[in-house]
Write a protein that holds these residues in place. Structure first.
Motif, PDB file in Angstrom:
ATOM      1  N   GLY D  48       0.819  -1.201   0.000  1.00 50.89           N
ATOM      2  CA  GLY D  48       0.000   0.000   0.000  1.00 50.89           C
ATOM      3  C   GLY D  48       0.853   1.251   0.000  1.00 50.89           C
ATOM      4  O   GLY D  48       2.036   1.208   0.370  1.00 50.89           O
ATOM      5  N   VAL D  49       0.286   2.357  -0.404  1.00 49.07           N
ATOM      6  CA  VAL D  49       0.998   3.646  -0.421  1.00 49.07           C
ATOM      7  C   VAL D  49       0.017   4.751  -0.046  1.00 49.07           C
ATOM      8  O   VAL D  49      -1.192   4.549  -0.009  1.00 49.07           O
ATOM      9  N   ILE D  50       0.552   5.944   0.232  1.00 48.71           N
ATOM     10  CA  ILE D  50      -0.266   7.148   0.205  1.00 48.71           C
ATOM     11  C   ILE D  50       0.123   7.897  -1.066  1.00 48.71           C
ATOM     12  O   ILE D  50       1.294   8.209  -1.274  1.00 48.71           O
ATOM     13  N   MET D  51      -0.861   8.057  -1.943  1.00 49.57           N
ATOM     14  CA  MET D  51      -0.606   8.658  -3.246  1.00 49.57           C
ATOM     15  C   MET D  51      -0.762  10.180  -3.149  1.00 49.57           C
ATOM     16  O   MET D  51      -1.815  10.669  -2.737  1.00 49.57           O
ATOM     17  N   LEU D  52       0.321  10.894  -3.497  1.00 49.71           N
ATOM     18  CA  LEU D  52       0.255  12.352  -3.610  1.00 49.71           C
ATOM     19  C   LEU D  52       0.075  12.707  -5.081  1.00 49.71           C
ATOM     20  O   LEU D  52       0.776  12.152  -5.942  1.00 49.71           O
TER      21      LEU D  52
END
Lengths: 178, 178, 178, 178
Positions: D48-52
Motif C-alpha cells: 500500500g501507499v499514500i498517493m500524492l
C-alpha cells in the motif's frame, strides 16, 4: 487446540494489570450504554469509564482480590491522565454516594505523582469510609513503560467510552442526486 | 435492565459537553455523505465536520438550549486545533451565507486563546447577525484535561469526517496469480 | 486480475521488514487468544505480542531465513519502545524456558540504542544457547523514519495485542427505560 | 434526500486536497493487495501507499488535472513525514521505471522543506523525464494546520497501507481447554 469464535455479545475480561510489592492495579474500559430518545435516535444513558481496580498484596506474589477497591475514571479524568507530563501530578476526588443520603460518608482520592527523576509515577488510591470506619490505602509504583501502555490504551479507549465510535460505526449514506 | 442492540442506521447523540459559569459547549462529529460518481465509484458529497454548539447559562446550572449557536469545524480547522501548543491561540471566521445573496450579513468568529500560564484555553464564539441586529457572545474556559479529551476525540474523528475510514473499510482483495 | 475476498479467518502475513547490511529485522503482531471463563465470559488465555524476527545476511541482498531468531515483545515492552526518546536506550531480557527444567540455559537480550546524533537506533538481538553451545548476534541499524513506522504501527497494534479491541467490538447495548 | 448504503466493495474518492496559488496537492491512501501463499495464508502482494497528486494552476482558481503528476509514498516515507519536526526537511527520490530498460530516464523528487519560522512547509515535486524531454515542477505551501491534518490522516492510514489492520480484523479465536 480446537478453536471457536468469541461472539459479539460475549463479556470480555482483558484488564491491563500491574503487580507490585504492596498492591496490584488493573485497568479496563467500560463502554457507555445508550437509551432510545423520543425522536427515535439513541443518546448516551450511562457514561463509559475506565475502571481502575486496586487490591493489596498479602504475601510474596499473593494478592487479596476480596479487598479490592475501585475508581472509575471519567472521560475528562482520562484526558488529564493521558496529557500528564513526565514531571506532572494530578489528583481526583470521588464520592460514590454523591446526591444520596450517604453523601460525604465515603471519600475516594486517586493521586498520580511523578517520580522526581521522571522515571515513572506513583499511582495511589485512598478510600475513607466513615460508615464502616475503614481507611484503605494502595500505592502502586508505575514505570515509564507501564504508563506508556496505559496512555496508549486509554487514548485508544477514550472515543469508545465517550460513545464516539458509534457515530463512526454508522453506515456511510449516499446522498442521491435525483 | 432489558437490553437490545443499537442498529447501524440509528441516529446517535453522544456529544462531549462542558458546562461552565456563563455558557456550555458541546462537540460532536458529523460524517460526510457520499454520492455516486459517473465512473461507478463514490465521492464525498458533503464534507464532514466537528460541530461545536454553544448555549448560554441563564441561572445556576441552568442553560438555555433555544439560544444555541453552532460553528462547524472543517478538517483543516480541526488540524489547527489538535496541533495547538499550550501557549498558542487561533481564530476562525465563517460566513454561513457565503456565496448567497446574504453574504456578509452574518459573521461567526471562533477563537481559542491559551491561558497565560498554560493551564487551559478560553474557547469563545461571537455571532454578529446584521439581519436580526443581534450580537451573541459565548466564552467557555476549558481546562488542560478537557482540551486533552477534545484533542484525542477530534484526532480519532478526523479521518472519519474526511471519509478516509471508508477506504479502510473496503474489503482486502486478493490479486490472483493466474 | 481476478479478485476475491480475503476471509476473516485467513492467516495474514504482512510483516514490516527492514533489510540492512548484516541482518534483516521484521515485526508483526500476534493477537491474544481467549478462553471461556466459568462465569460465561471470555478472558485472555495467551497474551498477544509483537514478534520481532532477525535473520542474517549471507551475501549481497541475500539473507538466511533458516538462521532466524525471534523475540516476542510484551505489551509493557512495546510501551517502553514507543515512549523511547530520540536519545534514549532500553534493553529487555527473555528466557524462553523460564519455569521449566531448562531455565537459564537460553538467554535472549534485545537492545535498542539511540545513535549519538539522534538520527536513529541500533536494534540488536543476542541469543546465548548453553545447550547448543551457540551465540547468535544480530545488529540492525534503524533510521528515524523506520522507527517512526514501528512506533506508529506498534501504537496501533498495542490495544489489539492487549485484547482491548474486543471490548470495543462488543455491541452497544441499549438500557431500556421500562 | 433519498439515502442508500455505500457497499463494502465500492471505489471511494475522498482525497485531502489543498489548492494554492500555483498548484494543487491531494493525498489519498491506496491499500495493499494480498495473494494466497502456498501454505494457505495470505501475504501482501502489492504494498500500500499514500498517493500524492500535484496538478498546476492555469488561472484564478482553475487547475489543469490533465497535467497531474503522482508520487507514491511508501510506509517508511510516510514514517519520515509524520515524524518531521517543525524545523525539519526531507527529500525522497523515485524512479518509476526502476529495474526496467527505461531505468534512470524519469526521475521524481519530492521535497518537504520547513518554513524558517516554523509556520508550515513547502511541499514540492520535480519530475524530470528524459524520454519526453519534460521537466515539471510543482510547489505547494502547506500551513501548520494543513500539515497537522496530513500527519493525523497519514498516521491513521499507515497501519492500513502496511496491511496490519488485516491482522486485527481476524476473529478472536478461543483456545478450548479440553
Amino acid at each position: 487446540t480446537a478453536m471457536s469464535n468469541v461472539g459479539p455479545d460475549a463479556k470480555i475480561f482483558a484488564p491491563y494489570s500491574i503487580f507490585k510489592g504492596k498492591a496490584a492495579l488493573s485497568a479496563d474500559p467500560r463502554l457507555p450504554t445508550f437509551s432510545k430518545s423520543e425522536s427515535g435516535g439513541y443518546k448516551v444513558d450511562r457514561r463509559g469509564v475506565i475502571m481502575l481496580t486496586f487490591w493489596p498484596a498479602i504475601g510474596e506474589r499473593k494478592y487479596d482480590w476480596e479487598k479490592r477497591q475501585k475508581f472509575a475514571l471519567s472521560a475528562t479524568e482520562v484526558g488529564s491522565l493521558i496529557s500528564l507530563g513526565s514531571k506532572d501530578s494530578c489528583e481526583f476526588f470521588h464520592d460514590p454516594s454523591m446526591l444520596s443520603s450517604n453523601a460525604g460518608q465515603v471519600r475516594k482520592t486517586l493521586s498520580i505523582k511523578a517520580h522526581a527523576d521522571g522515571s515513572g509515577y506513583f499511582i495511589s488510591l485512598n478510600v475513607v469510609n466513615n460508615i464502616l470506619k475503614t481507611n484503605d490505602r494502595f500505592v502502586v509504583p508505575v514505570t515509564t513503560a507501564e504508563f506508556a501502555v496505559m496512555r496508549a490504551a486509554f487514548t485508544f479507549a477514550l472515543p469508545h467510552i465517550m460513545g464516539w465510535d458509534q457515530y463512526t460505526n454508522q453506515l456511510p449514506y449516499q446522498a442521491s442526486r435525483s
